[in-house]
Design an enzyme around this catalytic site. Sequence first.
Site, mmCIF file in Angstrom:
data_model
loop_
_atom_site.group_PDB
_atom_site.id
_atom_site.type_symbol
_atom_site.label_atom_id
_atom_site.label_comp_id
_atom_site.label_asym_id
_atom_site.label_seq_id
_atom_site.Cartn_x
_atom_site.Cartn_y
_atom_site.Cartn_z
ATOM 1 N N LYS A 13 0.831 -1.212 0.000
ATOM 2 C CA LYS A 13 0.000 0.000 0.000
ATOM 3 C C LYS A 13 0.868 1.265 0.000
ATOM 4 O O LYS A 13 0.597 2.206 -0.724
ATOM 5 C CB LYS A 13 -0.936 0.034 1.221
ATOM 6 C CG LYS A 13 -1.871 -1.156 1.330
ATOM 7 C CD LYS A 13 -2.871 -1.001 2.466
ATOM 8 C CE LYS A 13 -2.264 -0.983 3.851
ATOM 9 N NZ LYS A 13 -1.594 -2.232 4.277
ATOM 10 N N ARG A 88 -10.118 0.222 9.089
ATOM 11 C CA ARG A 88 -9.607 -1.107 9.430
ATOM 12 C C ARG A 88 -10.615 -1.911 10.233
ATOM 13 O O ARG A 88 -10.328 -3.053 10.584
ATOM 14 C CB ARG A 88 -8.337 -0.956 10.265
ATOM 15 C CG ARG A 88 -7.056 -1.179 9.457
ATOM 16 C CD ARG A 88 -5.945 -0.828 10.376
ATOM 17 N NE ARG A 88 -4.694 -1.444 10.241
ATOM 18 C CZ ARG A 88 -3.618 -0.824 9.754
ATOM 19 N NH1 ARG A 88 -3.707 0.357 9.209
ATOM 20 N NH2 ARG A 88 -2.455 -1.416 9.805
ATOM 21 N N ARG A 127 11.627 -4.609 5.470
ATOM 22 C CA ARG A 127 11.118 -3.305 5.014
ATOM 23 C C ARG A 127 11.834 -2.161 5.723
ATOM 24 O O ARG A 127 12.055 -2.201 6.928
ATOM 25 C CB ARG A 127 9.613 -3.243 5.324
ATOM 26 C CG ARG A 127 8.978 -1.896 5.060
ATOM 27 C CD ARG A 127 7.510 -2.026 4.904
ATOM 28 N NE ARG A 127 6.792 -2.179 6.162
ATOM 29 C CZ ARG A 127 5.465 -2.163 6.235
ATOM 30 N NH1 ARG A 127 4.742 -2.012 5.158
ATOM 31 N NH2 ARG A 127 4.870 -2.309 7.405
ATOM 32 N N ARG A 160 10.913 -0.552 11.094
ATOM 33 C CA ARG A 160 9.842 -0.347 12.063
ATOM 34 C C ARG A 160 9.887 -1.444 13.115
ATOM 35 O O ARG A 160 10.007 -2.617 12.775
ATOM 36 C CB ARG A 160 8.480 -0.385 11.351
ATOM 37 C CG ARG A 160 8.137 0.911 10.670
ATOM 38 C CD ARG A 160 6.919 0.792 9.801
ATOM 39 N NE ARG A 160 5.748 0.199 10.453
ATOM 40 C CZ ARG A 160 4.543 0.149 9.898
ATOM 41 N NH1 ARG A 160 4.357 0.669 8.682
ATOM 42 N NH2 ARG A 160 3.536 -0.406 10.530
ATOM 43 N N ARG A 171 -0.109 -8.603 14.043
ATOM 44 C CA ARG A 171 -0.730 -7.645 13.106
ATOM 45 C C ARG A 171 -1.464 -8.383 11.986
ATOM 46 O O ARG A 171 -2.531 -7.959 11.561
ATOM 47 C CB ARG A 171 0.337 -6.703 12.530
ATOM 48 C CG ARG A 171 0.777 -5.654 13.557
ATOM 49 C CD ARG A 171 2.039 -4.956 13.137
ATOM 50 N NE ARG A 171 1.871 -4.130 11.967
ATOM 51 C CZ ARG A 171 2.810 -3.947 11.045
ATOM 52 N NH1 ARG A 171 3.977 -4.531 11.160
ATOM 53 N NH2 ARG A 171 2.574 -3.168 10.029
HETATM 54 P P1 AMP Z 1 0.268 0.761 9.449
HETATM 55 O O1 AMP Z 1 1.439 1.651 9.200
HETATM 56 O O2 AMP Z 1 -0.918 1.102 8.605
HETATM 57 O O3 AMP Z 1 0.631 -0.691 9.401
HETATM 58 O O4 AMP Z 1 -0.195 1.056 10.956
HETATM 59 C C1 AMP Z 1 0.681 0.857 12.055
HETATM 60 C C2 AMP Z 1 -0.141 0.709 13.336
HETATM 61 O O5 AMP Z 1 -0.909 1.913 13.565
HETATM 62 C C3 AMP Z 1 -1.180 -0.404 13.310
HETATM 63 O O6 AMP Z 1 -0.624 -1.668 13.653
HETATM 64 C C4 AMP Z 1 -2.166 0.096 14.373
HETATM 65 O O7 AMP Z 1 -1.678 -0.101 15.691
HETATM 66 C C5 AMP Z 1 -2.187 1.598 14.106
HETATM 67 N N1 AMP Z 1 -3.218 1.932 13.097
HETATM 68 C C6 AMP Z 1 -3.019 2.418 11.844
HETATM 69 N N2 AMP Z 1 -4.196 2.615 11.208
HETATM 70 C C7 AMP Z 1 -5.163 2.239 12.075
HETATM 71 C C8 AMP Z 1 -6.573 2.181 12.016
HETATM 72 N N3 AMP Z 1 -7.244 2.543 10.908
HETATM 73 N N4 AMP Z 1 -7.246 1.744 13.104
HETATM 74 C C9 AMP Z 1 -6.597 1.398 14.234
HETATM 75 N N5 AMP Z 1 -5.264 1.400 14.352
HETATM 76 C C10 AMP Z 1 -4.541 1.818 13.293
#
Ligand code: AMP
Length: 216
Positions: A13, A88, A127, A160, A171
């Site tokens: 993404k 999400r 990554r 990360r 996750r």
């Molecule tokens: P990402 O970079 O999109 O993988 O997001 C990293 C972390 O941020 C996720 O594992 C969640 O803890 C939090 N997060 C990001 N987007 C959301 C969302 N839409 N709802 C809840 N938590 C989120």
Amino acid sequence: MNVILMGPPGAGKGTQSELIKKEYSIPHISTGDMFREAVSNGTELGNEAKKYMDEGNLVPDEITIGIVKERLSQPDCQKGFMLDGFPRTKIQAEALDEALKDMNVNIQSVINFSVPKEILLERLPARVTCKDCKSVFNKKFNPSSSGNKCEKCGEELIERDDDKGETVNKRLEVYLEQTNPVLDYYEKQGILYNLDGNRSTEEVFADIQNILGSSK
Ligand code: AMP
């Protein structure tokens, strides 16, 4: 043009959003980036979000919906936007629809990237993301031509913490349980496009251009 990108962590993404942003000149709204920024700034939001992020869990809906609504009210979103990592949960998807109704706009396309779990487990620990411009590289599959520095802006590339160890499995589990059902929600609305994300960046982007149409 209002677009949502969906798919499990590591599905591409972030990489595709850079290309879409460039081609279609719409802001890229990543809730993950917003939370990471809040964490690195040590804000109240960041401290709260970190507790969930470190565990691989979702930040509670009311917090997440609040920051997205606030972001969508910014003037740059009037010409369109791309949501990455939001919604999400089904509750987030419904709250988004309510907010968009108030703004008198709708979502044209929800693009979902599918990638087998074993590939995600290989991609995620390798990554790296640019500290500054947020470009995403992969030490194994798509390395920066400048080694440990970003090939676009020269800044440091960082890994990360949540891309490592048990947090990755958590996750992926959370994605299957809480986010997969959101795909049905958009399927029923007739705006879901499923793409095979286990191909080259260029091949996937060509499909996206077919879905979104010409930017000219
Ligand atoms: P990402 O970079 O999109 O993988 O997001 C990293 C972390 O941020 C996720 O594992 C969640 O803890 C939090 N997060 C990001 N987007 C959301 C969302 N839409 N709802 C809840 N938590 C989120």
